[in-house]
Scaffold this active site. Structure first.
Site, PDB file in Angstrom:
ATOM      1  N   ALA A  61       6.248   9.009  14.293  1.00  0.00           N
ATOM      2  CA  ALA A  61       5.887  10.422  14.103  1.00  0.00           C
ATOM      3  C   ALA A  61       6.729  11.117  13.044  1.00  0.00           C
ATOM      4  O   ALA A  61       7.097  12.285  13.190  1.00  0.00           O
ATOM      5  CB  ALA A  61       5.987  11.171  15.431  1.00  0.00           C
ATOM      6  N   ASP A  63       2.178   4.187  22.185  1.00  0.00           N
ATOM      7  CA  ASP A  63       3.155   5.256  22.348  1.00  0.00           C
ATOM      8  C   ASP A  63       2.532   6.604  21.986  1.00  0.00           C
ATOM      9  O   ASP A  63       1.473   6.667  21.371  1.00  0.00           O
ATOM     10  CB  ASP A  63       4.387   4.992  21.475  1.00  0.00           C
ATOM     11  CG  ASP A  63       4.031   4.867  20.000  1.00  0.00           C
ATOM     12  OD1 ASP A  63       3.174   4.027  19.655  1.00  0.00           O
ATOM     13  OD2 ASP A  63       4.597   5.618  19.171  1.00  0.00           O
ATOM     14  N   CYS A  74      -0.107  -2.383 -15.622  1.00  0.00           N
ATOM     15  CA  CYS A  74       0.245  -1.444 -16.691  1.00  0.00           C
ATOM     16  C   CYS A  74       0.344  -2.125 -18.051  1.00  0.00           C
ATOM     17  O   CYS A  74       0.254  -1.457 -19.086  1.00  0.00           O
ATOM     18  CB  CYS A  74       1.555  -0.733 -16.348  1.00  0.00           C
ATOM     19  SG  CYS A  74       1.423   0.264 -14.849  1.00  0.00           S
ATOM     20  N   CYS A 129       4.453  -3.587 -14.983  1.00  0.00           N
ATOM     21  CA  CYS A 129       3.790  -4.497 -14.052  1.00  0.00           C
ATOM     22  C   CYS A 129       2.529  -5.058 -14.716  1.00  0.00           C
ATOM     23  O   CYS A 129       2.079  -4.539 -15.756  1.00  0.00           O
ATOM     24  CB  CYS A 129       3.446  -3.762 -12.757  1.00  0.00           C
ATOM     25  SG  CYS A 129       2.002  -2.677 -12.862  1.00  0.00           S
ATOM     26  N   ASP A 171      -0.762  -2.297  15.051  1.00  0.00           N
ATOM     27  CA  ASP A 171      -0.542  -0.986  15.649  1.00  0.00           C
ATOM     28  C   ASP A 171      -1.561  -0.797  16.770  1.00  0.00           C
ATOM     29  O   ASP A 171      -2.613  -1.440  16.793  1.00  0.00           O
ATOM     30  CB  ASP A 171      -0.672   0.106  14.585  1.00  0.00           C
ATOM     31  CG  ASP A 171      -0.053   1.412  15.027  1.00  0.00           C
ATOM     32  OD1 ASP A 171       0.575   1.436  16.099  1.00  0.00           O
ATOM     33  OD2 ASP A 171      -0.191   2.409  14.302  1.00  0.00           O
ATOM     34  N   CYS A 190       5.701   1.708 -16.908  1.00  0.00           N
ATOM     35  CA  CYS A 190       5.881   0.554 -16.037  1.00  0.00           C
ATOM     36  C   CYS A 190       5.428  -0.692 -16.783  1.00  0.00           C
ATOM     37  O   CYS A 190       4.560  -0.615 -17.664  1.00  0.00           O
ATOM     38  CB  CYS A 190       5.058   0.757 -14.757  1.00  0.00           C
ATOM     39  SG  CYS A 190       4.982  -0.668 -13.660  1.00  0.00           S
TER      40      CYS A 190
END
Length: 480
Positions: free
Chosen positions: A189, A122, A276, A273, A87, A271
């Protein structure tokens, strides 16, 4: 764009492969945002969560470690061999109002450090800005995008789409960027819309952009929550960047596909994963804050990339509509946002595959799928020689057509074909009124189209109350 291949698609979503100097990126996917100065998780470890590319801020690198970055290149600096999108500092521009660098300087810097995807500086005009400001900012963004094109080499150029909440400006921005010939088109944005749950406006912006940029990859800047991925992909977004996994962890927030939970409110983890499975909420609460942040960030990444895999599987099996219609029930504003597709049926139909395995009714939003209007058009194209036609709500009665919720009339020859013949729909007594009303609407359109025919309609049960006001060429016969 020659470095872009569509592999599979459903609704407006697709699985794509984007070729970069450091390998291919398969979309849809998330680019975890890496702050070179603050790292909860080492960038080199991000692959284990499912990352195929990362995003970092070239402006921060320019300000804090410029010489090192120019000497090593951004890949060695971050110690990753994946594609990197950089960015330009637009976020800092939006937050602080100014940055101490020009567009040409940051473009050259991104190229010199070996960024795979370069973004110009931008101007991110926030929602609800006055039109004069939005137009002035967009003009400056377009000027800077024109400068960016000259920096394309083996790298890719991302041309952001701006215009605040003015849909015509978003469309103009997309048209100009498309004509300039970018490789990736980020919608910028929108974070303030995400933060305030203004999802309806977000959907409209995405669809306006997609109506112009129909093929090339679209990136939704700042969208990092898994509850939004399914709807955004279905609307045509391919790439997301997420700093949220770390920002939420810093605030002891735990991501799920249905929203965010505070760690202090959890007694169990919903969860499976690796995080967890290894820890309990109570164990995390007792940890040192920095360690807890790292572990929560890992969970947030796992759940985010797992949702991406769910979406990819849904695309492959043509069930993305069904997945979205489940996910939007996580929040009423998501539900309202998705219903905006009623106003964009033409573009939705253009992209959605015509043939699928089945149609699963998941609620009144299922009525808005393109296959329903396609079914109506197919009905109106049928050539009929008979002067009298029979229609029945009971499949036990031999008839020319059968009445079915959502789809209305189904010819006997189409009882085994997609979509109506492959539709799994709740019993009439259990389905929403809107699904029956849609069926009656299609029935009446068909009768009107064949006003020279006579119709005998055999009906029973709940159907009867919807069939009271039929045209004169119809005879309603009550059946048991």
């Amino acid at each position: 764009m020659q470095k872009f291949e569509i592999v599979c698609k459903d609704v407006m979503g697709r699985i794509c492969k984007i070729e970069t100097p450091h390998g291919k990126i398969e979309t849809p996917t998330i680019l975890p945002v890496v702050n070179p100065n603050i790292q909860f998780i080492e960038p080199s470890e991000l692959k284990k969560f499912g990352a195929e590319a990362v995003m970092t801020n070239a402006y921060i690198i320019y300000r804090t470690m410029r010489e090192e970055a120019l000497e090593k290149g951004v890949h060695r600096l971050l110690d990753v061999d994946m594609p990197i999108m950089t960015d330009s500092g637009s976020y800092q521009l939006m937050v602080y109002g100014d940055v101490e660098i020009t567009n040409m300087e940051i473009l050259k810097f991104q190229k010199d450090i070996g960024s795979d995807i370069i973004v110009p500086l931008d101007i991110p005009t926030p929602p609800d800005a006055d039109r004069e400001t939005a137009e002035k900012d967009l003009k400056l963004t377009i000027d800077r995008e024109k400068e960016a094109i000259s920096f394309r080499n083996s790298n890719l150029i991302a041309l952001p789409i701006q215009g605040s909440t003015y849909l015509d400006l978003r469309r103009r921005s997309a048209e100009v960027a498309r004509n300039l010939g970018g490789d990736i088109y980020p919608i910028g944005a929108v974070v303030p819309l995400l933060d305030t749950y203004r999802f309806q406006e977000l959907v409209k912006i995405i669809l306006e952009v997609k109506s112009v940029i129909r093929v090339e990859p679209i990136h939704l800047f700042g969208c990092g929550h898994p509850m939004l991925f399914a709807i955004a992909v279905a609307l045509g977004c391919d790439l997301f960047d997420s700093a949220a996994y770390a920002l939420y962890a810093k605030d002891d927030r735990y991501m799920t596909i249905y929203g965010t939970k505070k760690l202090e409110d959890l007694s169990n983890f919903p969860c499976n994963c690796p995080v967890c499975l290894e820890y309990t909420p109570e164990e995390l609460r007792k940890m040192d804050k920095s360690e807890r942040e790292r572990i929560l960030a890992e969970h947030n990444l796992y759940v985010s990339f797992q949702e991406i895999e769910n979406i990819k599987q849904a695309i492959r099996e043509n069930s993305l509509f069904e997945l979205v219609e489940k996910r939007i029930r996580a929040h009423p504003y998501l539900l309202a946002a998705w219903r905006q597709i009623r106003d964009y049926g033409t573009i939705l139909e253009e992209f959605d595959p015509r043939i699928k395995k089945r149609y699963l009714y998941c609620g009144i939003e299922s009525i808005y799928r393109p296959c329903v209007d396609r079914h109506l058009r197919s009905l109106l194209e049928i050539e009929i020689e008979k002067s009298e036609l029979t229609i029945s709500t009971d499949y036990g009665i031999i008839a020319d057509f059968y009445l079915k919720p959502v789809f209305g009339l189904v010819p006997i020859e189409m009882l085994e074909t997609y979509p109506a013949g492959h539709a799994e729909i709740p019993d009439l007594d259990l389905i929403e009124r809107e699904a029956i009303e849609k069926a009656i609407e299609i029935l009446l359109r068909f009768i009107e189209h064949h006003s020279d025919k006579n119709f005998k309609i055999y009906a029973s049960g709940r159907w009867v109350e919807f069939l009271k006001d039929l045209p004169d060429n119809c005879e309603l016969i009550l059946s048991e």
